[in-house]
Motif scaffolding. Sequence first.
Motif, PDB file in Angstrom:
ATOM      1  N   GLN A  12      -3.396  -5.388  -2.295  1.00 55.98           N
ATOM      2  CA  GLN A  12      -3.653  -4.446  -3.385  1.00 55.98           C
ATOM      3  C   GLN A  12      -4.100  -3.074  -2.886  1.00 55.98           C
ATOM      4  O   GLN A  12      -4.529  -2.242  -3.684  1.00 55.98           O
ATOM      5  N   THR A  20      -6.275   4.825   5.040  1.00 54.99           N
ATOM      6  CA  THR A  20      -5.810   6.187   4.804  1.00 54.99           C
ATOM      7  C   THR A  20      -6.337   7.135   5.878  1.00 54.99           C
ATOM      8  O   THR A  20      -5.589   7.929   6.461  1.00 54.99           O
ATOM      9  N   GLY A  60       1.630   3.751  -2.973  1.00 47.39           N
ATOM     10  CA  GLY A  60       0.679   4.720  -3.479  1.00 47.39           C
ATOM     11  C   GLY A  60       0.774   6.061  -2.799  1.00 47.39           C
ATOM     12  O   GLY A  60       0.111   7.010  -3.189  1.00 47.39           O
ATOM     13  N   HIS A  61       1.580   6.157  -1.746  1.00 51.92           N
ATOM     14  CA  HIS A  61       1.693   7.434  -1.031  1.00 51.92           C
ATOM     15  C   HIS A  61       2.497   8.414  -1.870  1.00 51.92           C
ATOM     16  O   HIS A  61       3.502   8.049  -2.485  1.00 51.92           O
ATOM     17  N   SER A 117      -8.486   0.490   1.526  1.00 58.57           N
ATOM     18  CA  SER A 117      -7.600   1.624   1.225  1.00 58.57           C
ATOM     19  C   SER A 117      -8.067   2.904   1.890  1.00 58.57           C
ATOM     20  O   SER A 117      -7.295   3.603   2.555  1.00 58.57           O
ATOM     21  N   ARG A 131      -3.938   0.778  -1.277  1.00 52.48           N
ATOM     22  CA  ARG A 131      -3.067   1.914  -1.546  1.00 52.48           C
ATOM     23  C   ARG A 131      -3.548   3.135  -0.755  1.00 52.48           C
ATOM     24  O   ARG A 131      -4.695   3.183  -0.319  1.00 52.48           O
ATOM     25  N   TYR A 132      -2.668   4.062  -0.588  1.00 52.48           N
ATOM     26  CA  TYR A 132      -2.995   5.304   0.103  1.00 52.48           C
ATOM     27  C   TYR A 132      -3.816   6.182  -0.832  1.00 52.48           C
ATOM     28  O   TYR A 132      -3.464   6.360  -2.006  1.00 52.48           O
ATOM     29  N   MET A 165       0.811  -1.213   0.000  1.00 54.21           N
ATOM     30  CA  MET A 165       0.000   0.000   0.000  1.00 54.21           C
ATOM     31  C   MET A 165       0.847   1.267   0.000  1.00 54.21           C
ATOM     32  O   MET A 165       0.469   2.274  -0.572  1.00 54.21           O
TER      33      MET A 165
END
Length: 395
Positions: A54, A141, A17-18, A137, A56-57, A14
């Motif tokens: 899978q 976040t 994605g940041h 996600s 992400r941020y 994850m």
Amino acid sequence: MNRRHFFALTGSAMIAGHPTWAGAESFASWLAAFRGRAAAAGVTEQTFAAAFAQARYLDDSIDRDRNQAEFARSFGDYLGSAVSDQRISTGQAKLRELAPLFGQIEARFGVEPQIVAAIWGIESNFGQNRGSVPLISTLATLAHDGRRGAFFEEQLIAALLIVQRGDITPDRMTGSWAGAMGHTQFIPTSYQAYAVDFTGDGRRDIWGDDPSDALASAAAYLRSFEWTHGQPWGVEVRLPQGFDFMQTGRRVSRSVAEWAQLGVTGVGGDPVADHGEATLTTPTGANGPAFLLFSNYAVIARYNNAEAYIFAVGHLADRLRGAGPFVTRWPAEDQPLRGDERRELQERLTLAGFDTGGVDGLIGPNTRGAIMGFQSSRGLVPDGHPTTALLQMLR
């Protein structure tokens, strides 16, 4: 230590994605600590790994949480949009199409088809707007962000346990940016407590095209808060000339017979049917419609406590069963105060000697009572309604 090695040590796909390395490092630290808290709550390592494989941020979730649009439409405008002719016709078509399902839900949970359909219509436009944001996600976040971290971490753990139970796979667990899911927009903790497997396939699937589990879950939710079958949520009424508006508000509850003694009648002048204790409200003040509210109003409020939402669900349910629109017009000039204006109103009322019980920007019973007190002191109709004119008077 390079980034690839760092990601491998934290075990999080994850993080990639940041948007920044500094942010990624911050999220990785939070995720490492959260992994232990999730395990303590019963989330297995297998579930955790599968859920975050899978994920992400989502910067957009942070932006939307910090910049939520101010509710700027008038009460009447909102209801006109929420209870549109299109939504009424679509809801009636769904009630006909799924009549056996709605009948079975009513028989099991004691909640009328129209109210279940109304929640479905308001929450997701009858399944058309279920949300496509990946839930793991967005919840991770928002939990990491910290502004409402404890709440979103609780929702994230609940979401992981839902996956672990086998109700849904992580890739199919989608919803709104704030974590509401499926046809009837349950948050994960509400899902855990109230969702039901109505189809009997072993899964409580509120996400798929078949709305059966979602609609039954909404009915189960209402029943758990003591929904009364056959009782209206509220009834539009007519008030007599010179009515004392200090009697309005959720703090004053009377029998229908007692309201009748005060001159309150149905909007057509007929007596109001006795459905138990009721409160009297004028959502847009003395110049707008008035309503007697029964206990089912408070049950809908458990789903969403916003007054306009409760009215939308209740009124849509009435329209779906064939009732007409409200008789008294909503005042076109009535515009809601912004959040900063509501807080200023509370501050100025309190300074003027009319305690609102705090400054939070929420217009609840204490603030309405303070407004009534101020209005009475100025010889105004004490309807407790916050307006721009009232704020100007306090300035």
